[in-house]
Scaffold this active site. Structure first.
Site, PDB file in Angstrom:
ATOM      1  NE  ARG A 203       1.943 -34.456 -14.577  1.00 30.64           N
ATOM      2  CZ  ARG A 203       0.869 -35.244 -14.753  1.00 30.64           C
ATOM      3  NH1 ARG A 203       0.023 -34.993 -15.732  1.00 30.64           N
ATOM      4  NH2 ARG A 203       0.640 -36.241 -13.929  1.00 30.64           N
TER       5      ARG A 203
ATOM      6  CB  ILE B 138       3.804 -27.072  -6.945  1.00 27.52           C
ATOM      7  CG1 ILE B 138       2.630 -26.087  -6.816  1.00 27.52           C
ATOM      8  CG2 ILE B 138       4.835 -26.809  -5.846  1.00 27.52           C
ATOM      9  CD1 ILE B 138       1.828 -26.250  -5.545  1.00 27.52           C
TER      10      ILE B 138
ATOM     11  CE1 TYR C  72      -3.427 -33.421  -1.397  1.00 26.53           C
ATOM     12  CE2 TYR C  72      -4.540 -31.623  -0.264  1.00 26.53           C
ATOM     13  CZ  TYR C  72      -3.521 -32.076  -1.076  1.00 26.53           C
ATOM     14  OH  TYR C  72      -2.594 -31.184  -1.567  1.00 26.53           O
TER      15      TYR C  72
ATOM     16  N   PRO D  70       1.415 -24.817   0.773  1.00 24.52           N
ATOM     17  CG  PRO D  70       2.239 -25.532  -1.272  1.00 24.52           C
ATOM     18  CD  PRO D  70       1.957 -26.010   0.111  1.00 24.52           C
TER      19      PRO D  70
ATOM     20  CE1 TYR E 124      -8.240 -24.639  -3.560  1.00 21.26           C
ATOM     21  CE2 TYR E 124      -8.164 -23.308  -1.553  1.00 21.26           C
ATOM     22  CZ  TYR E 124      -8.652 -24.394  -2.259  1.00 21.26           C
ATOM     23  OH  TYR E 124      -9.549 -25.248  -1.666  1.00 21.26           O
ATOM     24  CB  ILE E 125      -0.453 -22.898  -6.375  1.00 22.94           C
ATOM     25  CG1 ILE E 125      -0.031 -22.861  -4.900  1.00 22.94           C
ATOM     26  CG2 ILE E 125       0.670 -22.425  -7.281  1.00 22.94           C
ATOM     27  CD1 ILE E 125       0.306 -21.482  -4.358  1.00 22.94           C
TER      28      ILE E 125
END
Length: 241
Positions: free
Chosen positions: A12, A14, A148, A178, A180-181
């Site tokens: 799912r 990335i 996190y 990364p 914000y993707i």
């Protein structure tokens, strides 16, 4: 030259984009997952890739899962992409021990659980790639994500230390951080929150999962043998380390 690739959290978001990019680059890809059976089956049908379920936060489960993945791949794993991760957000003064421990187990302990069983084989063969997915919030921190951010900062430290150990044996260890993707999770944010996030990104858009996949393909390739211990920040200029 095609290699055997294992992508954790690879069905799912990335992770799925990484799995597909590695497949398209000519590699044999095994995707790990721990959650939705429905999503995993959809991934199998759409990509033709093998997906195997196990808990990357469990040392014992990783032993089983890795053995199953190597059988499915027809040989040892050459490239490990440590992508699996979860969030359990909350302000620190309200954070529970469970919220802390769950994120540390999946987001950081998993790097040991997955890398340790594969690392010796990579050293013995004189070639290997370990690619760890961190986050912009592991670089700059984020309010409401102390757990996190701490785990993802730990991913960067793990990368730099292991890179020094593996270099002379032909094993490179690199990290992608990364920003914000445009995954389903980010797209589900309230519109005003999303607008605020995009407004803080100099390129004025979200990144795409495919852009992260392309970076991982490079790091896994033969041409990246001189690159180790590096952190690729792919965040549209939002944070420049």
């Amino acid at each position: 030259m095609g290699r055997n690739v294992l992508v954790t959290g690879g069905t799912r978001g990335i992770g799925a984009a990484i799995s597909v990019a590695m497949r398209d680059a000519g590699h044999t890809v095994i995707a790990n997952y721990a959650g939705s059976e429905e999503a995993a089956q959809k991934f199998r049908e759409e990509t033709g890739l093998n997906a195997i379920k196990w808990d990357v936060g469990s040392w014992e489960d990783c032993q089983r899962g890795i053995a199953e993945a190597e059988t499915a791949a027809g040989g040892p794993i050459d490239v490990l992409v440590n992508n699996a991760g979860i969030t359990r957000d909350g302000m620190f003064h309200k954070m529970t021990p469970e919220q802390w421990a769950d994120v540390m187990r999946v987001d950081l302990d998993s790097l040991f659980n997955m890398s340790r069983p594969l690392y010796e084989g990579m050293r013995g063969r004189g070639w290997g790639r370990i690619i760890n997915i961190s986050s912009i919030n592991g670089q700059k921190g984020q309010m409401g994500q102390v757990n996190y951010s701490a785990a993802k900062a730990g991913v960067i430290g793990f990368t730099k230390a292991l890179a020094q150990e593996g270099a002379f044996k032909g094993v490179t260890v690199n990290c992608v951080a990364p920003g914000y993707i445009g995954t389903d999770m980010v797209a589900a944010m309230p519109e005003k929150v999303l607008e605020s996030i995009v407004g803080g990104i100099p390129v004025n858009r979200l990144g795409t999962p495919e852009e992260i996949g392309a970076a991982v393909v490079y790091l896994a390739g033969e041409d990246a043998g001189f690159m180790t211990g590096s952190v690729l920040s792919i965040n549209g200029g939002q944070y420049m380390a």
